[in-house]
Design an enzyme around this catalytic site. Structure first.
Site, short mmCIF file in Angstrom:
data_model
loop_
_atom_site.label_atom_id
_atom_site.label_comp_id
_atom_site.label_asym_id
_atom_site.label_seq_id
_atom_site.Cartn_x
_atom_site.Cartn_y
_atom_site.Cartn_z
N ASP A 124 88.07 16.87 68.27
CA ASP A 124 88.78 17.76 69.19
C ASP A 124 90.02 17.02 69.68
O ASP A 124 90.38 15.96 69.16
CB ASP A 124 87.87 18.20 70.34
CG ASP A 124 87.51 17.04 71.26
OD1 ASP A 124 87.85 15.89 70.94
OD2 ASP A 124 86.90 17.29 72.31
N TYR A 152 85.04 22.48 65.20
CA TYR A 152 84.65 21.46 66.16
C TYR A 152 83.21 21.69 66.63
O TYR A 152 82.38 20.77 66.62
CB TYR A 152 85.59 21.45 67.37
CG TYR A 152 85.02 20.65 68.49
CD1 TYR A 152 85.08 19.27 68.46
CD2 TYR A 152 84.34 21.26 69.55
CE1 TYR A 152 84.49 18.50 69.45
CE2 TYR A 152 83.75 20.50 70.54
CZ TYR A 152 83.83 19.12 70.49
OH TYR A 152 83.23 18.38 71.47
N GLU A 175 79.00 22.91 74.59
CA GLU A 175 80.25 22.66 73.87
C GLU A 175 81.21 23.84 74.00
O GLU A 175 82.42 23.66 74.14
CB GLU A 175 79.98 22.34 72.40
CG GLU A 175 79.34 20.98 72.17
CD GLU A 175 80.21 19.82 72.65
OE1 GLU A 175 81.43 19.99 72.78
OE2 GLU A 175 79.65 18.75 72.92
#
Ligand code: SF4
Length: 337
Positions: free
Chosen positions: A143, A125, A42
């Site tokens: 996001d 996020y 991520e």
């Protein structure tokens, strides 16, 4: 909006069409992916595409298979391995976070969103993504892709960034305890492959039946944006000093500031009217210029090359190419072209 029907349609689509990515568990799988790998992927994906991130992900997980291994790595090694992914502050945060997990949590990521959020460099996020995907928690993972899908699904006409709280609230309406990791990844896949920024593929979209943006006839207009001010332009000089034996002079940049702590070429300051101040006396000649776009400004660097000597980090050119941030690699390539 029939939230239940939209959820069901998107999860069904994900079960059929999920992208196979190295950090993922297959849809519906009971096996949860390793939080270290979810977190690492991520962080990498915040700044680049899956195709660009995949080799970096493979290199990192081969070299540092656990968060403890990454925590024990030398700063310089991690910075060099990150070169090409951009946004070096993230690489520094990556190390700070790995070291906090190793020191404060015995090398095991905490499994709740609030503790994840308290880790260094881990924003809302990423904390939500790790909580949902690695720990199966009902976290609202939002996001830019998810904002775009929500803005289109609900035809939100408030411009970004003012619309963000509303888009987050709308995304939250779909989050439940049922397969929260798959839901988050289904939305990510929809945003990446179907509800694309410029030309959404609405005819292939599993939630087109409910999409209010599509009903307007121009779904690509969402999210509405306020006009952007132009990025300021800065100028600078970069100096490629060679020793005649295949090595180039590098410097370590100051720890604070842009590209802090990274290797770089010697440069002038970057401003509207920088003075040319070569780092050593030599027979300098100009070899053209390169342009590089940073988040907040674009930079035109005039590239100078010479042979000479001095007190630098003399580095074989190929090693320098591998370790330098993109802006300096471009300048080096221009000098050697
Ligand atoms: Fe996006 Fe089109 Fe699907 Fe609406 S119908 S969510 S605009 S791809």
């Amino acid at each position: 909006m029939d939230v239940v029907a939209v959820r069901r349609a998107l999860i069904d689509w994900y079960d059929r069409e999920a992208r196979s990515l190295p950090w993922r568990a297959p849809p519906g799988s009971d096996a949860r992916p390793d939080p270290y790998r979810v977190w690492l992927s991520e962080v990498m994906l915040q700044q680049t595409t899956t195709a660009h991130a995949a080799p970096y992900y493979a290199a990192f997980t081969t070299r540092w298979p656990t968060v403890g291994d990454l925590a024990a790595a030398e700063d310089g090694e991690v910075m060099a391995a990150w070169a090409g992914l951009g946004y070096y502050a993230r690489a520094r945060n990556l190390l700070a976070c790995a070291r906090a997990v190793a020191a404060d949590y015995d090398g095991v990521f905490p499994d709740d969103e609030a503790s994840l959020l308290a880790l260094p460099g881990l924003g809302a996020y990423t904390a939500a993504a790790v909580a949902a995907i690695a720990f199966g928690q009902a976290a609202n993972v939002v996001d830019g892709n998810v904002e775009r899908v929500m803005a289109r699904l609900f035809a939100v006409d408030t411009p970004i960034p003012a619309a963000r709280p509303e888009l987050r609230r709308l995304a939250g309406r779909f989050v439940t305890d049922e397969r929260p990791g798959d839901w988050a990844q289904a939305l990510m896949d929809l945003g990446a492959t179907v509800c694309r920024p410029k030309s959404p593929l609405c005819r292939r979209c599993p939630v087109a039946f409910a999409c209010q943006g599509l009903a307007t006839g121009a779904p690509e207009k969402f999210p509405v944006r306020t006009p952007k001010s132009e990025r300021p332009r800065r100028l600078g000089h970069a100096y490629v000093l060679l020793d005649g034996r295949g090595r180039v002079a590098l410097v370590r940049r100051p720890a604070k500031g842009l590209l802090g702590g990274m290797l770089g070429l010697p440069t002038s300051d970057w401003s509207a009217a920088p003075a040319s101040e070569p780092p050593a006396p030599a027979d300098w000649r100009q070899t053209g210029s390169i342009e590089h776009v940073f988040t907040h400004f674009s930079l035109d660097l005039t590239v100078h090359v010479a042979e000479g000597e001095g007190d630098f980090l003399w580095t074989p050119v190929e090693d320098a190419r591998a370790a330098l941030p993109t802006v300096f690699r471009k300048a080096l390539d221009r000098a050697l072209a």
